[in-house]
Scaffold this active site. Sequence first.
Site, PDB file in Angstrom:
ATOM      1  N   ASP A  66     -25.618   1.791 -34.998  1.00 39.81           N
ATOM      2  CA  ASP A  66     -26.700   2.531 -34.356  1.00 39.81           C
ATOM      3  C   ASP A  66     -26.556   2.454 -32.841  1.00 39.81           C
ATOM      4  O   ASP A  66     -26.561   1.369 -32.261  1.00 39.81           O
ATOM      5  CB  ASP A  66     -28.058   1.942 -34.765  1.00 39.81           C
ATOM      6  CG  ASP A  66     -29.203   2.734 -34.166  1.00 39.81           C
ATOM      7  OD1 ASP A  66     -29.458   3.845 -34.665  1.00 39.81           O
ATOM      8  OD2 ASP A  66     -29.808   2.272 -33.184  1.00 39.81           O
TER       9      ASP A  66
ATOM     10  N   TYR B 281     -28.300   4.015 -24.377  1.00 44.09           N
ATOM     11  CA  TYR B 281     -27.869   2.607 -24.384  1.00 44.09           C
ATOM     12  C   TYR B 281     -26.671   2.385 -23.463  1.00 44.09           C
ATOM     13  O   TYR B 281     -26.328   1.244 -23.150  1.00 44.09           O
ATOM     14  CB  TYR B 281     -27.496   2.137 -25.799  1.00 44.09           C
ATOM     15  CG  TYR B 281     -28.627   2.157 -26.811  1.00 44.09           C
ATOM     16  CD1 TYR B 281     -29.945   2.417 -26.427  1.00 44.09           C
ATOM     17  CD2 TYR B 281     -28.389   1.917 -28.161  1.00 44.09           C
ATOM     18  CE1 TYR B 281     -30.967   2.449 -27.367  1.00 44.09           C
ATOM     19  CE2 TYR B 281     -29.409   1.940 -29.098  1.00 44.09           C
ATOM     20  CZ  TYR B 281     -30.691   2.218 -28.694  1.00 44.09           C
ATOM     21  OH  TYR B 281     -31.707   2.239 -29.626  1.00 44.09           O
TER      22      TYR B 281
ATOM     23  N   LYS C 279     -28.462   9.238 -30.425  1.00 46.79           N
ATOM     24  CA  LYS C 279     -29.792   9.833 -30.185  1.00 46.79           C
ATOM     25  C   LYS C 279     -29.817  10.669 -28.900  1.00 46.79           C
ATOM     26  O   LYS C 279     -29.117  10.341 -27.934  1.00 46.79           O
ATOM     27  CB  LYS C 279     -30.841   8.717 -30.076  1.00 46.79           C
ATOM     28  CG  LYS C 279     -30.743   7.690 -31.182  1.00 46.79           C
ATOM     29  CD  LYS C 279     -31.827   6.640 -31.147  1.00 46.79           C
ATOM     30  CE  LYS C 279     -31.529   5.531 -32.163  1.00 46.79           C
ATOM     31  NZ  LYS C 279     -30.762   4.410 -31.646  1.00 46.79           N
TER      32      LYS C 279
ATOM     33  N   HIS D 219     -34.647  10.809 -29.850  1.00 47.60           N
ATOM     34  CA  HIS D 219     -34.974   9.398 -29.587  1.00 47.60           C
ATOM     35  C   HIS D 219     -36.484   9.169 -29.455  1.00 47.60           C
ATOM     36  O   HIS D 219     -37.022   8.158 -29.911  1.00 47.60           O
ATOM     37  CB  HIS D 219     -34.260   8.946 -28.305  1.00 47.60           C
ATOM     38  CG  HIS D 219     -34.012   7.480 -28.239  1.00 47.60           C
ATOM     39  ND1 HIS D 219     -32.957   6.923 -27.583  1.00 47.60           N
ATOM     40  CD2 HIS D 219     -34.689   6.425 -28.766  1.00 47.60           C
ATOM     41  CE1 HIS D 219     -32.994   5.616 -27.695  1.00 47.60           C
ATOM     42  NE2 HIS D 219     -34.047   5.287 -28.414  1.00 47.60           N
TER      43      HIS D 219
END
Length: 319
Positions: free
Chosen positions: A47, A52, A81, A114
């Site tokens: 994930d 990120y 996302k 997201h």
Amino acid sequence: MTSLRKYLTLNSGKRIPTVGLGTYMMKNDVLREALDYALYIGYRHIDTALSYGNEVEIGDVVESRIKHGTVKRKDLFITTKIPPVYLGYKDCLESAEKSLDNLKLNYVDMLLIHHPCGNPNRGDGNLKPLDKNGGRELASYDILRTWNAMEKLVGENRTVHIGLSNCQPTVINKIWKAAKIKPSNLQLECHAYLQQNELGKLCADKGIIMTSYGVLGAMARPDQSGNKPVLLDDPVIKEISSRMNRTPGEVLLNFVAQLNRGILPKSQTKVRLKQNIDVLGWSLSQEDVKLIKNLGRNVKYFDFPWAKNHPDYVPNEPF
Ligand SMILES: NC(=O)c1ccc[n+]([C@@H]2O[C@H](COP(=O)([O-])OP(=O)(O)OC[C@H]3O[C@@H](n4cnc5c(N)ncnc54)[C@H](OP(=O)(O)O)[C@@H]3O)[C@@H](O)[C@H]2O)c1
């Protein structure tokens, strides 16, 4: 001792591994080592998210393992996302392309929105734009147009599935009603203190698989928890774990997995990486499940305070 399901079946008929490696706040060599080891011991679900800032490292490790023949692309399940600044139609398409480029992949297995509460795209790559008071700048998007872009990405084989994260019932129902391709996944905070029964029922009725983050009580983000109770220290969890000869973390993960929900424990520690994937090899007794169900108390560690003032946030609905 009964094992739990290794895979959950999505509305496409395809399967998503129940345990995924969470990668938020892992970067560089720490991430490379953790992910490489995770793939070695059997993780097949990863994930990540554009926000990120770690898709490149993930792409490197995946590419290397595929090249060496130790992992096959078809056995991997990779989720990324679309961040809230890229909820505009064109931006959503471009965001997905950027993620694929970072990941060095032709397609991802799951692409999620997201967060449905948008922020403006200032065109400078800033994923968390601030207003003049230092708060998160807000922007409202036509989420159905965003969903059209997500559907286009399925049509172009850039993602196999599309889904949602941090969405409330109103937005889920709105998208569901209009969608040509229905959402197949909802990723949200879910754990013993926040069992998400209402959203769980909504998802079950619609055949949406729920995937949980924060299962261990958001230990990586103490700033988020403030003076909230520490889930890993809960006396009931500790009592069950010592009686079962398991760690509190294993008990918490097993609890959510036995609800047939996905779990995304992040770890950069070998022992925990192993414990967390092995959590499907055993199960809590129905009595212990009942004890943990009684711990539900609506404690939300990931509050998204910036989203509370957003025009698209619905007060008094769970997420
Ligand atoms: N969609 C969203 O908005 C959203 C939001 C948050 C998170 N996520 C996803 O969900 C993943 C999980 O995020 P999270 O914040 O909820 O993290 P988490 O998995 O609850 O917690 C990670 C923390 O717990 C420790 N840990 C790992 N396994 C453990 C165990 N068995 N026992 C005790 N401690 C353990 C880790 O330390 P070590 O690394 O040292 O082992 C790390 O400090 C993220 O990485 C991300 O992929 C998505």
